[in-house]
Design an enzyme around this catalytic site. Structure first.
Site, PDB file in Angstrom:
ATOM      1  N   GLU A  95     132.478  65.603  91.981  1.00 63.06           N
ATOM      2  CA  GLU A  95     132.254  66.854  91.368  1.00 63.06           C
ATOM      3  C   GLU A  95     133.597  67.287  90.482  1.00 63.06           C
ATOM      4  O   GLU A  95     134.021  68.281  90.453  1.00 63.06           O
ATOM      5  CB  GLU A  95     131.514  67.923  92.083  1.00 63.06           C
ATOM      6  CG  GLU A  95     130.200  67.903  92.661  1.00 63.06           C
ATOM      7  CD  GLU A  95     129.636  68.680  93.271  1.00 63.06           C
ATOM      8  OE1 GLU A  95     128.330  69.158  93.130  1.00 63.06           O
ATOM      9  OE2 GLU A  95     130.223  69.795  93.714  1.00 63.06           O
ATOM     10  N   GLU A 134     123.560  63.639  94.871  1.00 61.51           N
ATOM     11  CA  GLU A 134     123.345  64.894  95.840  1.00 61.51           C
ATOM     12  C   GLU A 134     122.209  65.462  95.269  1.00 61.51           C
ATOM     13  O   GLU A 134     122.023  65.803  94.144  1.00 61.51           O
ATOM     14  CB  GLU A 134     124.471  65.741  95.903  1.00 61.51           C
ATOM     15  CG  GLU A 134     125.844  65.367  96.688  1.00 61.51           C
ATOM     16  CD  GLU A 134     126.908  66.398  96.517  1.00 61.51           C
ATOM     17  OE1 GLU A 134     126.581  67.554  96.388  1.00 61.51           O
ATOM     18  OE2 GLU A 134     128.047  65.969  96.640  1.00 61.51           O
TER      19      GLU A 134
END
Length: 491
Positions: A200, A386
């Site tokens: 991320e 995810e």
């Protein structure tokens, strides 16, 4: 056309949330080893020691910046609960956990390597015991035909580098990272094919995640430039070591819709979406986009670069795009618009969508929208690494855990993913459920907020024997994998 025959179904975790064993096997301390537990609306804290010896703690805000005072060092306080120290103890339960993954039929398992387990202070010392630990993990996964998918750096760094180098604000950390990366690439070149450089990357900030004490915009973007260069150099290095490596980037992808058809709201949505597109533009297209350069100009941000930095970024782009998807948001110019919680940020509330118990918007169609937005812009293979629902699970009197709410969430998101592949033609290589086994929540530090298909007997007060229990979603996901995404209602 449905999912490819070699589609990578699996699950995902991160070392600082799953592994534990923080002081075992020669591992050095990580930044997250001094981040306490917390809860919904109860911020986690970073504990530290100042230059004059004062011990303190500061709250970690929703973006995990960790406003640690200048010149302070991370410090472990006695009688304080730090979730990462044991997490859910993969360090001692890895064989059991991998056996459970195999029973579900996993084709892949996404995990991260703890940098400080390989290089205890983050620099040029190699911990052979740490390397052997991951050898055992990869060998066990491959024994069951499970492809390891490895995140090289996931939301933490060796605490020594944060304390003594101000983390990624220092140019020297690029070389330390590349030494670590070269070490694991060479060690596992015949065991790991799929890699991602940084988790991320678009939400990385502060002392906890990137080791930077003062998280002002100048420091943040300078640190991110160093991360871009390190990532590009890692891509080059990896392809030299093994040309068959697939090395990707990873972003938190939250699409934003205009709150209304008011042109100002549309422009707000464009600006919000650029916050993640910038990071993909650099790592996939290989350049700093004009809108970001204009932002730097407006905000008087000056990035120090070496002469070959932009050429390195241009030449060493990634092989695929990994991303997390949990929710969507909306953009508005109305300062009174209602807000809700989000993944590492506060979001505007969409009146047409429900939210989870932790305030995250539930929007399955948003996943199809995200896949189309990314593919239309970049035309690179994509990997959903995810996706999951954090919820409070209850063990019934008969020992079962009936998490139909999680099954419903995952089912609807997989349906949207399926439509993106079958109807829109996006190139998708895999899907990993976040927290396939219960792990510590990164944002809240809770165990109560559970994501797994397997329950771990560990609780927010630190109690529990770490025993594993299959949830109802376990067998449901097993059927999904066996049918390659065709059996979604069998539960």
């Amino acid at each position: 056309m449905s999912f490819k025959e070699d589609f990578l179904w699996g699950g995902a975790t991160a070392a600082n949330q799953h592994e534990g064993g923080y002081n075992k096997g020669g591992r050095g301390l990580s930044t997250f080893d001094v981040v306490t537990g917390g809860g919904y609306k109860v911020p986690r804290k970073v504990t530290f020691k100042t230059a004059n010896g004062k011990i303190g703690a500061v709250p970690v805000d929703s973006t995990m910046t960790g406003p640690v005072p200048e010149n302070s060092t991370g410090y472990i306080k006695e009688n304080t609960y730090y979730p990462s120290h044991e997490a859910t103890d993969f360090y001692h339960h890895w064989k059991e956990d991998i056996a459970l993954m195999a029973k579900m039929g996993f084709k892949c398992f996404r995990m991260s390597i703890s940098w400080s387990r390989i290089c205890p202070n983050g620099m040029y010392e190699i911990n052979e015991e740490g390397l052997k630990f991951y050898d055992l993990i990869f060998d066990e996964l491959l024994k069951f035909g499970i492809e390891p998918v490895v995140t090289i750096n996931h939301f933490e760094m060796p605490m020594y580098l944060a304390d003594h180098y101000d983390g990624w604000l220092s140019r020297e950390v690029i070389d330390f990272f590349l030494f670590y990366t070269k070490t694991i690439f060479e060690r596992y070149k015949n065991k790991v094919k799929y890699w991602m450089t940084f988790n991320e990357i678009n939400v990385l900030s502060g002392w906890c995640q990137i080791g930077v004490h003062n998280n002002n915009p100048q420091n943040l973007y300078q640190a991110h430039h160093h991360i871009f260069v390190a990532s590009a150099k890692a891509v080059k290095l990896g392809h030299q070591i093994n040309p068959n490596f697939k090395i990707g980037m990873m972003v938190s992808y939250t699409p934003s819709y205009p709150m209304t058809c008011k042109p100002e709201d549309v422009m707000e949505a464009i600006k919000f979406n650029r916050q993640k597109e910038f990071y993909m533009d650099v790592q996939v297209r290989g350049y700093y986009p004009e809108y970001q350069l204009k932002k730097f100009e407006r905000e008087n941000i000056h990035i120090k670069m070496e002469k070959d930095d932009l050429k390195i970024i241009e030449n060493e782009t990634v092989d695929y795009i990994g991303f997390s998807y949990y929710m969507s948001t909306v953009s508005s110019t109305d300062p009174n618009a209602k807000k809700t919680e989000g993944n590492q940020f506060i979001a505007y509330k969409n009146p047409y969508l429900k939210t989870s118990n932790w305030g995250w918007t539930v929007d399955p169609l948003g996943l199809r929208i995200a896949l189309n937005q990314i593919y239309d812009r970049y035309h690179k293979p994509m990997f959903i690494v995810e996706n999951g629902l954090g919820a409070k699970d209850v063990i019934e009197k008969d020992g079962t855990i009936n998490d139909d709410y999680r099954i419903e969430y995952l089912k609807n998101h997989i349906k949207a993913m399926k439509d993106a592949v079958e109807l829109d033609g996006v190139d998708l290589i895999g899907y990993t459920v976040w927290g396939c086994i219960d792990i510590v929540s990164a944002g809240t530090g809770e165990m109560k907020k559970r994501y797994g298909l397997v329950y771990v007997n560990k609780h927010d007060d630190g109690s529990g024997d770490f025993s594993r229990i299959k949830k109802k979603s376990f067998n449901w996901y097993k059927n999904v994998i066996q049918s390659n995404g065709e059996s979604l209602d069998n539960y």
